[in-house]
Write an enzyme that holds these catalytic residues in place. Structure first.
Site, mmCIF file in Angstrom:
data_model
loop_
_atom_site.group_PDB
_atom_site.id
_atom_site.type_symbol
_atom_site.label_atom_id
_atom_site.label_comp_id
_atom_site.label_asym_id
_atom_site.label_seq_id
_atom_site.Cartn_x
_atom_site.Cartn_y
_atom_site.Cartn_z
ATOM 1 N N ILE A 138 0.840 -1.204 0.000
ATOM 2 C CA ILE A 138 0.000 0.000 0.000
ATOM 3 C C ILE A 138 0.871 1.248 0.000
ATOM 4 O O ILE A 138 0.645 2.182 -0.777
ATOM 5 C CB ILE A 138 -0.962 -0.010 1.192
ATOM 6 N N THR A 170 -4.731 5.977 6.951
ATOM 7 C CA THR A 170 -5.707 5.022 6.429
ATOM 8 C C THR A 170 -5.365 3.607 6.875
ATOM 9 O O THR A 170 -5.886 2.642 6.330
ATOM 10 C CB THR A 170 -5.755 5.060 4.886
ATOM 11 N N SER A 171 -4.510 3.484 7.886
ATOM 12 C CA SER A 171 -4.042 2.170 8.318
ATOM 13 C C SER A 171 -4.788 1.687 9.549
ATOM 14 O O SER A 171 -5.770 0.957 9.442
ATOM 15 C CB SER A 171 -2.535 2.206 8.579
ATOM 16 N N ARG A 172 -4.375 2.104 10.738
ATOM 17 C CA ARG A 172 -5.034 1.744 11.987
ATOM 18 C C ARG A 172 -5.030 2.956 12.913
ATOM 19 O O ARG A 172 -4.029 3.655 13.031
ATOM 20 C CB ARG A 172 -4.335 0.554 12.667
ATOM 21 N N ASP A 210 -9.067 8.060 8.170
ATOM 22 C CA ASP A 210 -10.073 7.051 7.839
ATOM 23 C C ASP A 210 -10.229 6.055 8.973
ATOM 24 O O ASP A 210 -11.115 5.205 8.927
ATOM 25 C CB ASP A 210 -9.678 6.307 6.555
ATOM 26 N N GLU A 270 -12.520 3.389 17.383
ATOM 27 C CA GLU A 270 -13.604 3.282 16.395
ATOM 28 C C GLU A 270 -14.503 2.068 16.596
ATOM 29 O O GLU A 270 -15.646 2.057 16.135
ATOM 30 C CB GLU A 270 -13.027 3.240 14.982
ATOM 31 N N HIS A 329 -13.515 4.329 8.146
ATOM 32 C CA HIS A 329 -12.761 3.130 7.791
ATOM 33 C C HIS A 329 -13.290 2.534 6.481
ATOM 34 O O HIS A 329 -13.680 1.364 6.416
ATOM 35 C CB HIS A 329 -12.837 2.091 8.910
#
Length: 331
Positions: free
Chosen positions: A154, A231-233, A257, A262, A294
């Site tokens: 990624i 956008t990972s964790r 994201d 979350e 997410h």
């Protein structure tokens, strides 16, 4: 055999049902797997969970008591699964080790461009027929520096897009990516990357050593006009520290994201309920912050690949096989 799948989105359901058609029946639930919903799985040998499912010790013991023997997680990350407990209880556990890296990399760029060029604010204005440009000025990215934290599939895809924009590339990872080096990426210490990059994008897994990788010290090191994208964790970023820096008026923009708390919030409609998470509520109020739920992976291509891998994982379990997706093998 009937499989119980938790956390299935409405767009995902027909794809999941079609993929298993002719092999197994699949019962799809929108609710995520957690302590309250785990009893529903009683009698199901195979349970499939989404990325925000809770597969801690208490949930695993409930599943084991109900007869579940195999857990097929429909995501790459597995920090939500207590693998030690799963192993002791005799579960087989699988994940999806890879899927389209372009889905996440492209979404990371969508967030970066949106905060840089104030797209959300501009859209809200024009819906009210307010066509002023005040407060909408962005910056050219060409000639500036992109810092890629994690240069696997990624991160490498993100770097190729950055190269197409004409940006200089800095990277940080335990292993250097030859393809990134060929793009001209220079690998450096993470402190130097945070200090030098105009745009920082996170693409590392959430492990004990990467938890709060972007902590208060790292945030203070960053340029005042930097852009941060995750956008990972969510656990990679110390959210309280980030809010402190945002309150001080720092950063051109932040695109998130993912969020470290979350689970139980994202992928659920809370629009008619009081907001219980004060940190998330504060974060969303900043005009230079975009929070999405997410969804970076959520393309037809990527979801299709995730589902296909999940079907194979179930078939491997029934045949007693292991693969690169196996986290806890069949005993």
């Amino acid at each position: 055999m009937e499989i119980l799948a938790f956390g299935v989105q409405s767009d995902e359901k027909p794809l999941l049902e079609e993929a298993f058609a002719g092999q197994h029946d699949v019962r799809c639930l929108e609710v995520a797997l957690d302590e309250d919903t785990a009893p529903i799985a009683a009698g199901y040998e195979v349970v499939s969970s989404s990325v925000n499912g809770d597969l801690g010790g208490r949930v695993l013991r409930t599943l084991a008591g109900g007869g579940t023997k195999m857990i097929a997680q429909r995501s790459t990350g597995f920090n939500n699964i207590d693998l030690d407990v799963a192993r002791r209880l005799g579960f087989t556990v699988s994940r999806v080790s890879s899927y389209s890296p372009y889905a996440v990399a492209e979404f990371a760029w969508a967030l970066a461009l949106a905060v840089n060029r104030r797209i959300v604010r501009a859209s809200h204005r024009t819906r009210d027929f307010d066509f002023r440009l005040t407060g909408l000025m962005g910056r050219d990215l060409r000639g500036r520096t992109a810092g890629v934290v994690g240069t696997g599939k990624i991160g490498g895809a993100f770097a190729r897009i950055a190269h197409g924009f004409g940006m200089d590339l800095l990277g940080w990872d335990a292993v250097e990516n030859r393809a990134c080096l060929e793009l001209g990426m220079k690998y450096t210490e993470k402190e130097d990357l945070f200090a030098s990059a105009d745009l920082i994008s996170l693409h590392v897994p959430l492990l004990e050593e990467t938890h709060h990788l972007v902590d208060a010290a790292a945030l203070r090191t960053m340029k005042d006009d930097a852009i941060l994208v995750n956008t990972s964790r969510g656990g990679l970023v110390d959210t309280d520290a980030l809010v402190t820096e945002l309150r001080a008026g720092r950063f051109t923009g932040v695109g998130l994201d993912v969020y470290e708390a979350e689970a139980g919030i994202f992928h659920t409609d809370w629009s008619l309920e009081p907001v219980q998470d004060d940190t998330l509520a504060r974060l969303i109020t900043f005009p230079n912050v975009i929070v999405t739920s997410h969804q970076a992976y959520y393309t037809h291509d990527a979801v299709g690949q995730i589902i296909d891998a999940t079907v194979r994982n179930v078939a491997d379990y029934l045949a007693g096989r292991t693969s690169e997706n196996t986290l806890v093998p069949v005993e």
